[in-house]
Design a protein around this motif. Structure first.
Motif, mmCIF file in Angstrom:
data_model
loop_
_atom_site.group_PDB
_atom_site.id
_atom_site.type_symbol
_atom_site.label_atom_id
_atom_site.label_comp_id
_atom_site.label_asym_id
_atom_site.label_seq_id
_atom_site.Cartn_x
_atom_site.Cartn_y
_atom_site.Cartn_z
ATOM 1 N N PHE A 272 0.796 -1.478 -0.119
ATOM 2 C CA PHE A 272 -0.308 0.050 -0.550
ATOM 3 C C PHE A 272 0.838 1.054 -0.240
ATOM 4 N N TRP B 46 -1.033 12.762 4.211
ATOM 5 C CA TRP B 46 -2.331 11.729 3.824
ATOM 6 C C TRP B 46 -3.727 13.293 4.690
ATOM 7 N N ALA C 1 -5.401 16.113 2.771
ATOM 8 C CA ALA C 1 -7.153 15.463 2.494
ATOM 9 C C ALA C 1 -7.786 17.065 3.593
ATOM 10 N N THR D 172 -10.773 16.687 2.349
ATOM 11 C CA THR D 172 -11.781 15.768 1.778
ATOM 12 C C THR D 172 -11.428 14.566 2.934
ATOM 13 N N SER D 173 -11.818 12.471 2.721
ATOM 14 C CA SER D 173 -11.125 12.017 3.269
ATOM 15 C C SER D 173 -10.197 11.515 3.114
ATOM 16 N N GLU D 174 -8.902 10.563 3.925
ATOM 17 C CA GLU D 174 -8.009 10.539 3.108
ATOM 18 C C GLU D 174 -8.288 9.215 2.344
ATOM 19 N N ALA D 175 -9.488 8.339 2.234
ATOM 20 C CA ALA D 175 -9.386 7.615 1.189
ATOM 21 C C ALA D 175 -9.310 7.566 -0.175
ATOM 22 N N GLU D 176 -10.404 9.185 -0.183
ATOM 23 C CA GLU D 176 -10.785 9.927 -1.801
ATOM 24 C C GLU D 176 -8.959 10.029 -2.059
ATOM 25 N N LEU E 291 -5.926 8.532 -1.353
ATOM 26 C CA LEU E 291 -5.229 7.469 -1.458
ATOM 27 C C LEU E 291 -5.760 7.134 -2.634
ATOM 28 N N VAL E 292 -7.606 7.211 -2.980
ATOM 29 C CA VAL E 292 -7.756 6.662 -4.690
ATOM 30 C C VAL E 292 -6.812 7.596 -5.624
#
Length: 416
Positions: A55, A192, A196, A201-205, A207-208
């Protein structure tokens, strides 16, 4: 008449490869992408085999990104990749369809002359405009038209613009990606949380979008090199350290393999891991031998490639020629001059310890630096290439020129 049966006994020799040997050969010749597919299939069938993907984390960038991140420094831009043999020919052939008028055409050619091997502009737009006796406002529209030349990212002035052009071409631009491209220092360090907050936004977005950025090519011009591999994750990395050139496996190209002792199929999982380790060891040994022989090319680029055959290399490292052929079939190595196919580093001797692949690179450099008003004929190119003792006929130059997609002299001539 009665039919007679005629029986004959003959002896023949056939070699049947066992399933295990077939699998070993398949793994041996697999590049990173093929090996990942094989491992995913094995993990699906063997519960004890656990694949742990790599990752993205702080500093976890693909090898081909080295030298282009913000902390690398501006002086490294000139050494991003080996000179693309047909980059100039590709760009010049695309200009007439995008630019009309004598003034704009001169601007376009001046911009093309400023291209670095990476595909970026190697000079400031202000300096190019001043040299032409024009304003930046007159040069900028021509630059915008040249941005349409494939592959996306050519004529970018920095990494952020290179990535932005590719995002626009792929139609994936959004506010989050735009924020990340404006803060590549945070992207490079893997911060991240700060990104973010900046993009709301979120950290997941984040990473995308990071995985999307990783799929872009920071050096679009490097794909034109004669020995370059297509845009892909390289299997090996060549970097110069204190003790000289270091050749290592690119561990980020493959998932980490572990065994779950509580699941079934532990013996099969161990066998798969052994096959992968054997493949990696063999690949690394062969690559180290190849690049040790081609050390000059690592120093200065493909124009310094030396003659090398698979048979001679196999004898040097104690392997069979077929093993060398299999292990280099789809493997690539990332170098400061671009990502190269290992197979392309083998080349015949053209005399004076000069490889045919080196002559390809030298031919491209001659054409890229020739006088556009009086381009060199194939005879003149042959004489220039033979100046160091290499044996090269005019028809061979014509063949090399065609392979590099370089048009003949009369089509390269700049019309007044």
């Amino acid at each position: 008449m009665k039919a007679r049966t005629n029986l004959q006994i003959t002896q023949t020799h056939r070699m049947n490869l066992s399933l295990g040997l077939q699998t070993a050969l398949h793994v041996l010749r697999a590049d990173a992408a093929a090996l990942i597919r094989y491992l995913e299939e094995q993990a699906a069938e063997t519960p004890a085999l656990v694949l742990r993907p790599v990752f993205p984390g702080a500093g976890d960038w693909l090898p081909r990104w080295s030298g282009v991140l913000p902390h690398s420094g501006p002086d490294e831009v000139a050494t991003l990749a080996a000179h693309g043999p047909s980059l100039m020919a590709h760009v010049v052939s695309a200009i007439p369809a995008l630019v009309s008028g004598e003034r704009d055409r001169k601007i376009a050619l001046a911009l093309a002359d400023a291209l670095e091997p990476s595909g970026w502009l190697g000079r400031r737009l202000e300096d190019i405009a001043a040299e032409l006796g024009l304003s930046v406002d007159a040069v900028s529209p021509v630059l915008s038209r040249l941005h349409r030349i494939d592959p996306p990212g050519l004529f970018a002035r920095d990494l952020a613009e290179c990535l932005r052009l590719q995002a626009i071409d792929a139609e994936v631009t959004d506010p989050i990606l735009t924020t990340m491209l404006s803060r590549l220092d945070l992207v490079a360090s893997g911060d991240w949380a700060t990104l973010a907050r900046a993009a709301q936004t979120s950290e997941a977005e984040i990473l995308v979008r990071f995985r999307l950025i990783r799929s872009f090519n920071p050096k679009p011009g490097a794909s034109f090199a004669a020995i370059a591999s297509p845009l892909r994750e390289p299997d090996l990395i060549a970097r110069q350290g204190e003790g000289g050139w270091q050749i290592t496996l690119n561990h980020s190209a493959l998932p980490a393999l572990t065994i779950d002792p509580d699941a079934s199929g532990a013996a099969r999982a161990r066998e798969v891991i052994r096959l992968v380790e054997t493949r990696n060891t063999t690949l690394l040994n062969v690559a180290q031998a190849i690049l040790s022989h081609q050390r000059a090319a690592l120093d200065v680029g493909p124009s310094a490639l030396r003659p090398l055959t698979m048979q001679s290399l196999a004898e040097t490292i104690g392997l069979h020629k077929s093993t060398v052929s299999r292990v280099v079939a789809g493997a690539a190595v990332d170098t400061p001059h671009g990502t190269w196919w290992l197979r392309r580093l083998f080349s015949s001797d053209m005399g004076a310890d000069t490889a045919a692949a080196a002559l390809h690179a030298r031919l491209a450099r001659l054409v890229a630096t020739e006088d556009a008003a009086q381009p060199m004929s194939d005879d003149a190119l042959a004489q220039a290439l033979c100046s160091d003792g290499a044996a090269l006929a005019r028809r061979t130059v014509a063949k090399y020129r065609a392979e590099l997609r370089i048009p003949p002299a009369h089509r390269r001539r700049l019309k007044p």
